[in-house]
Design a protein around this motif. Structure first.
Motif, short mmCIF file in Angstrom:
data_model
loop_
_atom_site.label_atom_id
_atom_site.label_comp_id
_atom_site.label_asym_id
_atom_site.label_seq_id
_atom_site.Cartn_x
_atom_site.Cartn_y
_atom_site.Cartn_z
N LEU A 80 18.59 49.68 -39.74
CA LEU A 80 19.19 50.38 -38.72
C LEU A 80 17.47 51.57 -37.76
CD1 LEU A 80 23.43 50.40 -39.28
CD2 LEU A 80 21.28 49.53 -36.85
N TYR A 101 25.80 47.80 -37.33
CA TYR A 101 26.16 48.55 -37.40
C TYR A 101 28.22 48.44 -37.65
CZ TYR A 101 23.37 52.35 -34.97
OH TYR A 101 22.64 52.83 -33.91
N ASN A 105 29.71 50.86 -40.32
CA ASN A 105 31.34 50.95 -40.39
C ASN A 105 32.21 50.60 -41.41
OD1 ASN A 105 29.68 52.51 -38.42
ND2 ASN A 105 30.78 51.31 -36.68
#
Length: 156
Positions: A80, A101, A105
């Motif tokens: 990322l 992402y 998460n």
């Protein structure tokens, strides 16, 4: 395994560990997106093979599922970070970033655990104050080790 399949391999392992492997359509689209990203980065350049892989070699030593989640969360964060500096107007970059992402998460504590390991590595064990604290905690640490050792023997 060639250099060009490393990123796909790592992403596949990440998705398997995070339980997002069920949809082969997502994986097929990601392969196309990664192929476009490889073209963006000119990853077919001969210097890519120098020194061997940077992530897949690390995964070999992390065998337990929870261990893998820790190292993979760090790897996802690094991808990322790398993608932050790329052209977000490209659909394949956005799609890969979104998937990463989502995976990140699903691991809210992975980075915390990694930070704990890095903090331990930074401890100055030659410092007398740290030595005193460590000696005060030694019995508790040994208790935890014994509990862990006993529970592993029971499982066998």
């Amino acid at each position: 395994m060639t250099c060009q399949t490393y990123s796909f391999f790592v992403l596949s392992v990440v998705m398997i560990c995070f339980g997002r492997f069920g949809n082969s359509l997502i994986l097929a689209q990601l392969q196309n997106d990664i192929d476009q990203l490889k073209a963006d980065f000119n990853s077919s350049n001969s210097d890519v093979a120098d020194g061997g892989p940077i992530f897949t070699e690390k995964l070999i030593n992390w065998t337990e599922r929870n261990e893998k989640r820790i190292i993979l969360s760090q790897i996802v964060s690094m991808y990322l970070e790398m993608l932050e500096n790329t052209d977000k107007s490209k659909a394949h970059v956005r799609h890969i970033s979104e998937e990463l992402y989502t995976l990140k998460n699903s691991l809210p504590d992975g980075l915390k655990k990694m930070k704990d390991l890095m903090d331990l590595a930074k401890l100055q064990m030659s410092d007398l104050k740290i030595q005193r604290k460590a000696v005060n905690e030694l019995f508790s640490v040994l208790q935890k080790l014994m509990e862990t050792s006993t529970s592993l023997k029971r499982k066998r």
